[in-house]
Design an enzyme around this catalytic site. Sequence first.
Site, PDB file in Angstrom:
ATOM      1  N   ASN A 143     -10.177   0.175   1.119  1.00 26.15           N
ATOM      2  CA  ASN A 143      -8.800   0.351   0.896  1.00 26.15           C
ATOM      3  C   ASN A 143      -8.347  -0.063  -0.333  1.00 26.15           C
ATOM      4  O   ASN A 143      -8.505  -1.080  -0.712  1.00 26.15           O
ATOM      5  CB  ASN A 143      -8.117  -0.800   2.001  1.00 26.15           C
ATOM      6  N   CYS A 170       0.740  -1.143   0.084  1.00 26.85           N
ATOM      7  CA  CYS A 170      -0.153   0.028   0.164  1.00 26.85           C
ATOM      8  C   CYS A 170       0.902   1.254   0.098  1.00 26.85           C
ATOM      9  O   CYS A 170       0.415   2.439  -0.253  1.00 26.85           O
ATOM     10  CB  CYS A 170      -1.111  -0.088   1.217  1.00 26.85           C
ATOM     11  N   HIS A 196      -3.020   6.905   4.281  1.00 27.31           N
ATOM     12  CA  HIS A 196      -3.376   5.639   3.659  1.00 27.31           C
ATOM     13  C   HIS A 196      -4.676   5.395   4.304  1.00 27.31           C
ATOM     14  O   HIS A 196      -4.976   5.287   5.534  1.00 27.31           O
ATOM     15  CB  HIS A 196      -2.432   4.570   3.763  1.00 27.31           C
TER      16      HIS A 196
HETATM   17  N1  COA Z   1     -17.689  -9.385   9.875  1.00 25.91           N
HETATM   18  C1  COA Z   1     -18.026  -9.696  11.122  1.00 25.91           C
HETATM   19  N2  COA Z   1     -17.098 -10.294  11.846  1.00 25.91           N
HETATM   20  C2  COA Z   1     -16.092 -10.205  11.370  1.00 25.91           C
HETATM   21  C3  COA Z   1     -15.436  -9.976  10.201  1.00 25.91           C
HETATM   22  C4  COA Z   1     -16.524  -9.299   9.446  1.00 25.91           C
HETATM   23  N3  COA Z   1     -16.155  -8.722   8.146  1.00 25.91           N
HETATM   24  N4  COA Z   1     -13.823  -9.842  10.042  1.00 25.91           N
HETATM   25  C5  COA Z   1     -13.657 -10.492  11.142  1.00 25.91           C
HETATM   26  N5  COA Z   1     -14.638 -10.562  11.904  1.00 25.91           N
HETATM   27  C6  COA Z   1     -14.526 -11.257  13.292  1.00 25.91           C
HETATM   28  C7  COA Z   1     -13.444 -12.007  13.516  1.00 25.91           C
HETATM   29  O1  COA Z   1     -13.769 -13.371  13.149  1.00 25.91           O
HETATM   30  C8  COA Z   1     -13.148 -11.995  15.046  1.00 25.91           C
HETATM   31  O2  COA Z   1     -14.495 -12.923  15.518  1.00 25.91           O
HETATM   32  P1  COA Z   1     -13.991 -13.720  16.829  1.00 25.91           P
HETATM   33  O3  COA Z   1     -13.655 -12.909  18.055  1.00 25.91           O
HETATM   34  O4  COA Z   1     -15.143 -14.769  17.235  1.00 25.91           O
HETATM   35  O5  COA Z   1     -12.726 -14.678  16.563  1.00 25.91           O
HETATM   36  C9  COA Z   1     -13.635 -10.636  15.612  1.00 25.91           C
HETATM   37  O6  COA Z   1     -14.293 -10.422  14.439  1.00 25.91           O
HETATM   38  C10 COA Z   1     -12.732  -9.864  15.765  1.00 25.91           C
HETATM   39  O7  COA Z   1     -11.584  -9.918  14.747  1.00 25.91           O
HETATM   40  P2  COA Z   1     -10.522  -8.982  14.785  1.00 25.91           P
HETATM   41  O8  COA Z   1      -9.361  -9.641  13.382  1.00 25.91           O
HETATM   42  O9  COA Z   1      -9.783  -9.067  16.163  1.00 25.91           O
HETATM   43  O10 COA Z   1     -11.055  -7.591  14.597  1.00 25.91           O
HETATM   44  P3  COA Z   1     -10.435  -6.320  14.411  1.00 25.91           P
HETATM   45  O11 COA Z   1     -11.001  -5.433  15.342  1.00 25.91           O
HETATM   46  O12 COA Z   1      -8.920  -6.674  14.455  1.00 25.91           O
HETATM   47  O13 COA Z   1     -10.728  -5.746  13.038  1.00 25.91           O
HETATM   48  C11 COA Z   1      -9.779  -5.637  10.773  1.00 25.91           C
HETATM   49  C12 COA Z   1     -10.143  -6.431  11.907  1.00 25.91           C
HETATM   50  C13 COA Z   1      -9.139  -6.498   9.614  1.00 25.91           C
HETATM   51  C14 COA Z   1     -10.642  -4.819  10.433  1.00 25.91           C
HETATM   52  C15 COA Z   1      -8.462  -4.999  11.450  1.00 25.91           C
HETATM   53  O14 COA Z   1      -7.563  -5.834  12.083  1.00 25.91           O
HETATM   54  C16 COA Z   1      -7.656  -4.101  10.315  1.00 25.91           C
HETATM   55  O15 COA Z   1      -8.075  -3.148   9.905  1.00 25.91           O
HETATM   56  N6  COA Z   1      -6.448  -4.482  10.389  1.00 25.91           N
HETATM   57  C17 COA Z   1      -5.523  -3.736   9.673  1.00 25.91           C
HETATM   58  C18 COA Z   1      -5.685  -3.515   8.132  1.00 25.91           C
HETATM   59  C19 COA Z   1      -4.628  -3.168   7.418  1.00 25.91           C
HETATM   60  O16 COA Z   1      -4.072  -2.103   8.044  1.00 25.91           O
HETATM   61  N7  COA Z   1      -4.428  -3.728   6.323  1.00 25.91           N
HETATM   62  C20 COA Z   1      -3.357  -3.621   5.385  1.00 25.91           C
HETATM   63  C21 COA Z   1      -2.362  -2.485   5.767  1.00 25.91           C
HETATM   64  S1  COA Z   1      -2.455  -1.457   4.342  1.00 25.91           S
END
Ligand code: COA
Length: 330
Positions: free
Chosen positions: A285, A115, A255
């Site tokens: 994104n 990214c 970003h």
């Molecule tokens: N809908 C519903 N639930 C979802 C989901 C969705 N689309 N995606 C994940 N979950 C669930 C998971 O399964 C997990 O469930 P569990 O607790 O029963 O295991 C729960 O939500 C929490 O998951 P987690 O991964 O801890 O959530 P989070 O708060 O970290 O959010 C992201 C997930 C991906 C949104 C977040 O981690 C993020 O934005 N990360 C960085 C992204 C990034 O920077 N990407 C690229 C760099 S450019």
Amino acid sequence: MLKGCIVGTGSTTPKRVLTNKDLENIVDTTDEWITRRTGIKERRISSGGLDENTSDMSTKASLSALEMAGISPEALDMIVIGTVTPDRQFPSVACFVQKALKASKAVALDVSAGCSGFLYALSIADNAIATGSCKNALVIGAERLSSITNWEDRSTCVLLGDGAGAVVLTPSTGTHGILSTHLQSDGSFWELLYSSDGISKIPEMLNTIEGKPFYMIMDGNPLFKKAVCCMADIATEALEHNELSSADVKLMVPHQANLRIIKATAEKLSIPMERVYTNIYKYGNTSSATIPIALDEANREGLLKKGDFVLLVTFGAGLTWGASVVKWSF
Ligand code: COA
């Protein structure tokens, strides 16, 4: 001392809108979860037809930036594109764009930096201008992430979108332009975000030959924490390098990976959200494309005036991250 000066911006996104409600029919998710955890409401998805590939979107965004700059494609010396979703493994997307624009003088190359691709590309073009080896440069961030999205993985497919943004750089000897760009990489964390395909990794390549799709794999939670720390640290380094404080920043254009990452970074930098540009709610994104699309929209909305300090800050697969300070010039 020569420096690159942004004199035109342009962007484009595909016509097709995929809303959170639409995604409820594809994976086990809800509009409420996506909005609360990411700030995304909808994203644009390429039709996959002949006119919405990475090179097509790049060309469209470039024409718009060149028109604003009043520079013809024949006057370009360089085209640099940050992308992780090139039309083909080779030749580069930049070569397709060169052909489409008839920019026959321009040297054309792609940059792979996750990214962070746009800021890496911006730095390459700015350095070429500073050394005098290039006069007019086109810098693009463009992605068709829908082509590497695993539509069965709810933790990634809700985040991603397609689009392209471009800027035109010309040399400046004055005080305006790109004041500095600061880049970093740390390959030891590559497994936090990567593509499952191989090309030169034979077993993975056989998977794709056998028709198994390849896609993005992400460990979102640790990535989230790294993103906030790395973006805040490198933005601080960039501001200090130019003897600026967060109070001097007219607009931060970060970003757009997750609204919570953007808010946490802004808070660490003591930049209020009123001075942070976000459009993640409508595009998600788009990887390398987020910053040039946001910069173009902010510019066309009249949010940037000559002399404003603009802070660009990014983070992505690699890991890679970076920040640029720009003194706006038009
Ligand atoms: N809908 C519903 N639930 C979802 C989901 C969705 N689309 N995606 C994940 N979950 C669930 C998971 O399964 C997990 O469930 P569990 O607790 O029963 O295991 C729960 O939500 C929490 O998951 P987690 O991964 O801890 O959530 P989070 O708060 O970290 O959010 C992201 C997930 C991906 C949104 C977040 O981690 C993020 O934005 N990360 C960085 C992204 C990034 O920077 N990407 C690229 C760099 S450019």
